[in-house]
Design a protein around this motif. Structure first.
Motif, short mmCIF file in Angstrom:
data_model
loop_
_atom_site.label_atom_id
_atom_site.label_comp_id
_atom_site.label_asym_id
_atom_site.label_seq_id
_atom_site.Cartn_x
_atom_site.Cartn_y
_atom_site.Cartn_z
N LYS A 430 -7.53 -8.38 2.16
CA LYS A 430 -6.94 -7.01 2.79
C LYS A 430 -5.15 -7.33 2.51
O LYS A 430 -4.46 -6.69 2.25
CB LYS A 430 -7.39 -6.76 3.95
CG LYS A 430 -8.03 -5.54 4.01
CD LYS A 430 -8.68 -5.33 5.27
CE LYS A 430 -7.90 -5.03 6.72
NZ LYS A 430 -8.90 -5.07 7.67
N LEU A 431 -5.00 -8.70 3.10
CA LEU A 431 -3.44 -9.14 2.77
C LEU A 431 -3.01 -9.12 1.72
O LEU A 431 -1.72 -8.51 1.63
CB LEU A 431 -3.41 -10.47 3.70
CG LEU A 431 -2.05 -11.35 3.70
CD1 LEU A 431 -1.36 -10.50 4.90
CD2 LEU A 431 -2.23 -12.64 4.13
N GLU A 434 -2.35 -5.69 0.54
CA GLU A 434 -1.21 -5.24 0.94
C GLU A 434 0.18 -5.60 0.49
O GLU A 434 1.04 -4.93 0.22
CB GLU A 434 -1.04 -5.69 2.58
CG GLU A 434 -1.72 -4.71 3.63
CD GLU A 434 -1.97 -5.20 4.90
OE1 GLU A 434 -2.83 -4.95 5.50
OE2 GLU A 434 -1.09 -5.87 5.37
N GLN A 437 0.73 -3.95 -2.73
CA GLN A 437 1.04 -2.72 -2.49
C GLN A 437 2.78 -2.81 -2.51
O GLN A 437 3.20 -2.06 -2.97
CB GLN A 437 0.60 -2.13 -1.32
CG GLN A 437 0.59 -0.59 -1.22
CD GLN A 437 -0.15 -0.11 -2.35
OE1 GLN A 437 -1.04 -0.50 -2.94
NE2 GLN A 437 0.46 1.16 -2.66
N GLU A 438 3.25 -3.69 -1.65
CA GLU A 438 4.55 -4.00 -1.43
C GLU A 438 5.23 -4.10 -2.68
O GLU A 438 6.38 -3.93 -2.86
CB GLU A 438 4.88 -4.83 -0.15
CG GLU A 438 4.56 -4.38 1.12
CD GLU A 438 4.22 -5.62 2.21
OE1 GLU A 438 3.54 -5.31 3.21
OE2 GLU A 438 4.76 -6.82 1.80
N GLY A 468 -4.97 5.06 -1.89
CA GLY A 468 -4.65 3.69 -1.67
C GLY A 468 -5.49 2.77 -2.61
O GLY A 468 -6.32 3.08 -3.40
#
Ligand SMILES: Nc1ncnc2c1ncn2[C@@H]1O[C@H](COP(=O)(O)OP(=O)(O)OP(=O)(O)O)[C@@H](O)[C@H]1O
Ligand SMILES: [Zn+2]
Length: 474
Positions: A430-431, A434, A437-438, A468
């Motif tokens: 998950k990290l 993210e 995504q950034e 997402g």
């Protein structure tokens, strides 16, 4: 004083190793033609726990567990899978370590493989022939059971009874139906090794004798395995080894009971196996270990998913007691006092030791560990907290009970109790999603692609959707 049930004498005996302070033990390891099942795992966990307890009691343990990587079953399976037998064996040796690591089995000091010990095996067979305990017949070599009068001492079987059930199969060259093969003449298309009797391969029993004698010497302390191995495997190991050396082989013979399914042994041939790795996908490894230690090692243990569900839930009691102790350490006052509580904790340790001294009664030891956790959890409500010496003592007890039973793995001497490993893994993915995504928002396509590619190589697929990014296993 530790007392162990010895299959050889059929009673519980004080455990006295040959050399003070040292224990040498051999456990028959898996035949590597499949993933290990829950039954095999019981043998592993039981002997791992016995080893851990001996270490806890201050013995230096030298532990040998073999891989049987030359065997009829491997050759048959390799032919079915159109694989080279050695390659097949190697695949399952690797899988063994993956599974065993997951369930917190300590590595043996030596994990000898049969395929690396052909010279030792051939030499042992030659000694047996020279001493008149074995004979060669048309490329095979057999052990002459009649020449070893103590035959049957482990399993308690009489030669007359055995003779009634024995027969010579077509193609065998035995002089007596009781005799068993030490060396088998090569069959076309099967792997074989050179020997003074021609190309061939060793029998299963002589393999273990040769490896045990090589690493532990003619006399050692503990020999273990599942109770299906008492006869003929261990009976034959004794006959071969004692005939060759003229000295008593292992002192204590320990055998674990079966994991059963519907009152039958869990076994590949019956087709009722649950693979350890599959079970560990459903339940956390400490729960599986808890299940395997929940009954005395010599008794049968029925596999039921309900028990594992219960074990997985019960672990939360242990977890919370650990997490509390760690937190409480930080806040505790360095006050004196707590004499009464300290005395109770001492008693806890004595009871634990008494339980394990009594032929490794893990069921009782586990109950004591859970009682301790219950007690610790009750402190969470107390204000003021128990004084620091009490918390420290409780923490040390917790660590040593866990170290013996092996429920939670350790890192740098402390148990890793936080979260399930699978949860940690999911959080890490998950990290990364993210961070990717950034990166995409910054139009840093290189980083975004690198994360996607790296995860893909690990078997994790990312899917960008309007809602997402989602991930799934490939
Ligand atoms: N159902 C079981 N319960 C407890 N121990 C078992 C069980 N099945 C096998 N074992 C033990 O596992 C260890 C590894 O044995 P091995 O690899 O020879 O298994 P196996 O005999 O091939 O299994 P299977 O009986 O399924 O064919 C041995 O000590 C054996 O006694
Ligand atoms: Zn063996």
């Amino acid at each position: 004083m530790i007392e162990v049930y010895n299959t050889l004498t059929k009673r519980k005996e004080p455990f006295v190793p040959r050399e003070p302070g040292r224990v040498r033990m051999y456990v028959c390891g898996p035949t590597t033609y499949n993933y290990i099942h829950l039954g095999n795992a019981r043998a592993l966990v039981v002997f791992d726990t016995i080893r851990r307890y001996l270490e806890y009691r201050g013995f230096r343990v030298f532990f040998v567990q073999n891989f049987t990587d030359i065997d009829d079953k491997i050759i048959k399976r390799a032919a079915e899978e159109k694989m080279d037998p050695q390659e097949l064996a190697l695949k399952y040796i690797e899988a063994y370590f993956e599974d065993a690591d997951q369930i917190n089995i300590k590595r043996a000091d030596v994990h000898p493989r049969v395929s690396d010990h052909l010279p030792e095996i051939v030499e042992l067979i030659s000694i047996l022939i020279d001493k008149g305990f074995a004979y060669a017949a048309e490329g095979d070599v057999y052990f002459a059971v009649r020449k070893f009068p103590a035959y049957g001492k482990l399993s308690g079987r009489q030669l007359s009874e055995l003779r009634a059930g024995a027969r010579v199969e077509p193609g065998e060259n035995k002089r007596d139906p009781l005799d068993f093969a030490l060396w088998k003449k090569a069959k076309p298309g099967e792997p074989s090794w050179p020997s003074p009797w021609g190309e061939g391969r060793p029998g299963w029993h002589i393999e273990c004798s040769a490896m045990a004698l090589k690493y532990l010497g003619p006399e050692f302390d503990i020999h273990g395995g599942g109770s299906d191995l008492i006869f003929p495997h261990h009976e034959n190991e004794i006959a071969q080894s004692e005939a060759a050396t003229g000295r008593p082989f292992a002192r204590y013979w320990l055998h674990n009971g079966f994991i059963t399914v519907k009152e039958e042994k869990m076994s590949k041939s019956l087709g009722n196996v649950f693979l350890l790795r599959k079970v560990m996908e459903l339940y956390p490894p400490p729960a599986v270990r808890l299940f395997l230690l929940s009954t005395h090692y010599r008794s049968p243990l029925a596999y039921t998913p309900e028990y594992l569900e219960g074990a997985a839930k019960a672990l939360s009691r242990l977890r919370s007691s650990w997490l509390f102790l760690q937190e409480a350490q930080k806040q505790a006052e360095e006050s004196s006092g707590g004499t009464e509580q300290l005395a109770r904790l001492d008693k806890w340790e004595q009871d634990f030791t008494a339980a394990m001294d009594d032929d490794f009664n893990t069921a009782r030891a586990l109950a004591l560990f859970f009682d301790l956790a219950h007690e610790i959890n009750s402190w969470a409500e107390l204000r003021p907290l128990p004084p620091a010496p009490v918390l420290r003592r409780a923490l040390l007890l917790w660590v040593s009970f866990n170290r013996v039973l092996g429920l939670f793995p350790e890192r740098r001497g402390l148990p890793v109790v936080e979260q399930e490993r699978t949860m940690v893994l999911e959080e890490l993915v998950k990290l990364l999603v993210e961070i990717r995504q950034e990166a995409r928002q910054r139009k840093d396509w290189a980083t975004a692609d690198r994360i996607r590619e790296s995860l893909k190589n690990l078997g994790i697929v990312l899917e960008d959707t309007p809602a997402g990014t989602r991930w799934r296993w490939a």
